[in-house]
Design an enzyme around this catalytic site. Structure first.
Site, PDB file in Angstrom:
ATOM      1  N   LYS A   1       0.859  -1.392   0.074  1.00 16.19           N
ATOM      2  CA  LYS A   1       0.033   0.189   0.003  1.00 16.19           C
ATOM      3  C   LYS A   1       0.801   1.385  -0.019  1.00 16.19           C
ATOM      4  CE  LYS A   1      -3.804   1.985   2.872  1.00 16.19           C
ATOM      5  NZ  LYS A   1      -4.629   1.689   4.012  1.00 16.19           N
TER       6      LYS A   1
ATOM      7  N   ALA B   1       1.510  -5.026   7.372  1.00 13.40           N
ATOM      8  CA  ALA B   1       1.059  -4.506   8.642  1.00 13.40           C
ATOM      9  C   ALA B   1       1.175  -3.259   9.088  1.00 13.40           C
ATOM     10  CB  ALA B   1       1.673  -5.550   9.637  1.00 13.40           C
TER      11      ALA B   1
ATOM     12  N   THR C   1      -5.708  -3.282   8.987  1.00 17.00           N
ATOM     13  CA  THR C   1      -4.687  -4.079   8.165  1.00 17.00           C
ATOM     14  C   THR C   1      -4.227  -5.677   8.936  1.00 17.00           C
ATOM     15  OG1 THR C   1      -3.680  -2.124   7.188  1.00 17.00           O
ATOM     16  CG2 THR C   1      -2.257  -3.805   7.454  1.00 17.00           C
TER      17      THR C   1
ATOM     18  N   THR D   1       4.737 -12.041  15.335  1.00 18.45           N
ATOM     19  CA  THR D   1       5.685 -11.718  16.101  1.00 18.45           C
ATOM     20  C   THR D   1       5.525 -12.392  17.512  1.00 18.45           C
ATOM     21  OG1 THR D   1       6.046  -9.472  17.346  1.00 18.45           O
ATOM     22  CG2 THR D   1       3.852  -9.878  16.514  1.00 18.45           C
ATOM     23  N   ASP D   2       6.685 -12.133  18.223  1.00 11.39           N
ATOM     24  CA  ASP D   2       6.775 -12.983  19.604  1.00 11.39           C
ATOM     25  C   ASP D   2       5.808 -11.958  20.432  1.00 11.39           C
ATOM     26  OD1 ASP D   2       8.307 -10.465  19.655  1.00 11.39           O
ATOM     27  OD2 ASP D   2      10.162 -11.423  20.647  1.00 11.39           O
ATOM     28  N   GLU D   3       5.418 -10.638  20.004  1.00 16.27           N
ATOM     29  CA  GLU D   3       4.538  -9.901  20.956  1.00 16.27           C
ATOM     30  C   GLU D   3       3.265 -10.544  21.150  1.00 16.27           C
ATOM     31  OE1 GLU D   3       4.739  -5.615  20.848  1.00 16.27           O
ATOM     32  OE2 GLU D   3       6.990  -5.716  20.135  1.00 16.27           O
TER      33      GLU D   3
ATOM     34  N   TYR E   1      -1.241  -3.259  18.872  1.00 13.56           N
ATOM     35  CA  TYR E   1      -0.450  -3.823  17.837  1.00 13.56           C
ATOM     36  C   TYR E   1      -0.445  -5.490  18.142  1.00 13.56           C
ATOM     37  CZ  TYR E   1       3.661  -5.855  15.562  1.00 13.56           C
ATOM     38  OH  TYR E   1       4.438  -6.759  14.925  1.00 13.56           O
TER      39      TYR E   1
ATOM     40  N   LYS F   1      -2.205  -8.371  15.511  1.00 15.96           N
ATOM     41  CA  LYS F   1      -1.271  -9.297  15.158  1.00 15.96           C
ATOM     42  C   LYS F   1      -1.763 -10.915  15.621  1.00 15.96           C
ATOM     43  CE  LYS F   1       1.829  -9.409  12.879  1.00 15.96           C
ATOM     44  NZ  LYS F   1       1.965  -9.284  11.168  1.00 15.96           N
TER      45      LYS F   1
ATOM     46  N   TYR G   1      12.837   4.616  27.311  1.00 17.04           N
ATOM     47  CA  TYR G   1      11.373   4.593  28.080  1.00 17.04           C
ATOM     48  C   TYR G   1      11.830   3.814  29.585  1.00 17.04           C
ATOM     49  CZ  TYR G   1       8.865   5.166  23.711  1.00 17.04           C
ATOM     50  OH  TYR G   1       8.465   5.571  22.447  1.00 17.04           O
TER      51      TYR G   1
ATOM     52  N   PRO H   1       2.724   3.029  27.843  1.00 16.69           N
ATOM     53  CA  PRO H   1       1.860   1.985  28.721  1.00 16.69           C
ATOM     54  C   PRO H   1       1.917   1.013  28.444  1.00 16.69           C
ATOM     55  CG  PRO H   1       0.986   4.150  27.585  1.00 16.69           C
ATOM     56  CD  PRO H   1       2.367   4.227  27.089  1.00 16.69           C
TER      57      PRO H   1
END
Ligand code: NAD
Ligand code: DAU
Length: 340
Positions: free
Chosen positions: A35, A84, A101, A126-128, A150, A154, A207, A274
């Site tokens: 895109k 993504a 998406t 993803t590992d997330e 996110y 996923k 952070y 956060p």
């Protein structure tokens, strides 16, 4: 002869995969559908732009017509989906595009693939999706506990892939990659952000306490893992792909500053993200059993990456304008004035 549709192939990892596949398989046709969002960049595909086995289409994976058009015109055999929205901080500021998406787009791709009889579908995940792990390592069968919009989107995309395998018998695979770094990474992600900011002697917003752990995977290793799973993965299976290289954020930041010969006084501890996941860690036995392993030597690969950003200011300086600056202001202006 195979014709592979690589969606999201103008992004960071997708373009590395395209460059890798175009060179490794001159007898395959590699078709990109992208895109070209803020993160998509035709400069990433310049090294293959004249190759006869590569072709580019601009289009949205959530658009049935666009996806159907490419699958039919190019007679696609396999799809590898990188497309993504990929940045956690942006998903916290505005989650909409992530659902559109990362969930809807995956569904549209799967449905158009099923309709056209595409025989192979690989989803880059993803590992997330696992969430955070204080000690130990996530295995492929562990429950999913995503913590950011996110990661949740996923995970949602993955669930659709699973459903298309179980319900319609589609030959699907999924890889869950860890934090990827290397050349051509959009400078919103921590490493290219910090490298390019440090080059300009600007503050680096770490952070929280900077003690979060990420498992760093070199981008070409991520590409070769996906190639292997695409060819040798078992239908319906999921494969962890980790760098097996855990580092605290603050240590990576310090190492990067040493390579750049810049002072640690550039580091600023700022208000945390956060829901910030403390640690990601994977066991990679399953993909290792297929014959893959990460190339290792993180300091050398980090240095190689840094040198690339030093030599290729033409690539990133033009990105750090316009929309990028608006995002930067929203994400960092207050943080950098307030500290943590
Ligand atoms: P990126 O943001 O650099 O690239 C994403 C690409 O997808 C861009 O070219 C963008 O234009 C395209 N895109 C976005 N929405 C689209 C849509 N609706 N239709 C078509 N194209 C669209 O992302 P990345 O870092 O290269 O990540 C690629 C994939 O790998 C993503 O699925 C991401 O979740 C996954 N992943 C990334 C990492 C990482 O550390 N970067 C690690 C593990 C998994
Ligand atoms: O683990 C895989 C994931 O890695 C991918 O699925 C994502 O697409 C990718 O963006 C990445 O997610 P992270 O959130 O881990 O990456 P990011 O580069 O945003 O941040 C890495 C770490 O650095 C994280 O602990 C947050 C921290 N960080 C990040 C930024 C942008 C900072 O301390 N300061 C920052 O300015």
């Amino acid at each position: 002869m195979q014709t592979i549709l690589v969606t999201g192939g103008a992004g960071f990892i997708g373009s590395a995969f395209v460059r890798y596949m175009v060179e490794k398989y001159p007898h395959y046709r590699i078709i990109v559908l992208d895109k070209l969002t803020y993160a998509g960049n035709m400069d990433n595909l310049l090294p293959v732009s004249d190759e006869p086995n590569y072709k580019f289409y601009r289009g949205d994976i959530a658009d049935h017509g666009a996806v159907r058009g490419v699958i039919e015109t190019e007679k696609i055999d396999s799809i590898v989906n990188f497309a993504a929205e990929s940045h956690v901080d942006r998903s916290i500021l505005s989650p909409d595009a992530f659902i559109q998406t990362d969930v809807m787009g995956v569904y549209v791709l799967l449905e158009e693939a099923r309709r056209a009889g595409v025989t192979r579908f690989h989803q880059v995940s993803t590992d997330e999706v696992y969430g955070s792990i204080p000690v130990g390592f996530f295995k492929e069968g562990d429950p999913l506990e995503p913590n950011s919009p996110y990661a949740a989107s996923k995970a949602g995309g993955e669930m659709m892939v699973r459903a298309y395998h179980v319900t319609y018998g589609m030959n699907t695979t999924v890889t869950r990659g860890s934090n990827t770094f290397g050349e051509y990474q959009y400078p919103e992600k921590v490493l290219p952000l910090f490298i390019t900011e440090a080059i300009d002697d600007r503050p680096l917003p770490v952070y929280g306490d900077g003690m979060q752990v990420r498992d760093w995977l070199y981008v070409d290793d991520h590409a070769s893992a996906i190639d292997l799973v695409l060819h040798q993965g078992k239908p319906g299976e999921i494969y962890n792909v980790g760098g097996e290289n855990e580092q605290h954020n603050i240590e990576v930041t310090r190492m990067m500053l040493r390579f750049l010969e810049k002072p640690e006084s550039l580091i600023r501890y700022v208000k945390d993200r956060p829901g910030h996941d403390r640690r990601y860690a994977l066991t990679c036995e399953k993909i290792r059993a297929l014959g893959w392993h990460p190339s290792g030597d993180f300091p050398a690969l980090l240095e190689k990456t840094i040198r690339w950003y030093q030599k290729n200011e033409w690539w990133w300086r033009k990105i750090k304008t316009g929309e990028y600056l608006e995002y930067y202001k929203k994400q960092y202006a207050e943080r950098l004035t307030e500290g943590n």
